[in-house]
Design a protein around this motif. Sequence first.
Motif, PDB file in Angstrom:
ATOM      1  N   SER A   1       0.667  -1.294  -0.105  1.00 27.25           N
ATOM      2  CA  SER A   1      -0.195   0.007  -0.068  1.00 27.25           C
ATOM      3  C   SER A   1       0.746   1.400  -0.026  1.00 27.25           C
ATOM      4  CB  SER A   1      -0.884   0.112   1.286  1.00 27.25           C
ATOM      5  OG  SER A   1      -0.225  -0.003   2.438  1.00 27.25           O
TER       6      SER A   1
ATOM      7  N   GLU B   1       1.909   1.774  -3.643  1.00 27.88           N
ATOM      8  CA  GLU B   1       0.758   2.597  -4.436  1.00 27.88           C
ATOM      9  C   GLU B   1       0.857   3.794  -4.154  1.00 27.88           C
ATOM     10  OE1 GLU B   1      -2.997   0.456  -3.467  1.00 27.88           O
ATOM     11  OE2 GLU B   1      -2.308  -1.308  -4.390  1.00 27.88           O
ATOM     12  N   GLN B   2       1.049   4.428  -2.837  1.00 27.25           N
ATOM     13  CA  GLN B   2       1.099   5.860  -2.607  1.00 27.25           C
ATOM     14  C   GLN B   2       2.148   6.383  -3.220  1.00 27.25           C
ATOM     15  OE1 GLN B   2      -1.618   7.386  -1.257  1.00 27.25           O
ATOM     16  NE2 GLN B   2      -2.518   5.284  -1.198  1.00 27.25           N
TER      17      GLN B   2
END
Length: 178
Positions: A158, A161-162
């Motif tokens: 995650s 992804e950021q």
Amino acid sequence: MAGVELAGQWAELRRTMENMNLSDQDLLALNERVAAILEQSTQERFEEEKGPDGKSWPPLSEQTLVARARRRTRRKDGSSGFRTKRGNLSRRALRIIENAAILKDTGRLMRSITSKARPEGAAVGTNLVYAAIHQLGGKAGRGKRVEIPARPYLGVSSADEQDLLAMLQEFIEERIEK
């Protein structure tokens, strides 16, 4: 080379980028940035001993720790420095066992992680044959008698992804300003 393909929520972003009529040179520059982010993240997983999902890797088995200590305490003359004359584990063997790093015995797997970028996409992976058993887990060794737990190091977290979204936004803004 094993790799990860970004899909799903990225569809709208992909359409936006297709509408920008980017050149192959622009796409290559973008995918080089993507590859660099993912390669760096993969390298960091070896230091953190965690998978892309944030879960810690399973610890090394006692058998693995002992085998590693035996191998590393072998002397040049072929004798063992694993045990003392009294039969106890040597200080060196204990130190090796206490400081054992997961998936970093020789460092070969970690050093083999590379990335490639083309206008069509980016890939991060390794060319080592034994890499898949560590990523996916399964039976290995002579007669496939040893069960190796999965210790995933490839993937998109995650946090990745950021980082990718921020980089993509910056990339798009750079192209719009041109």
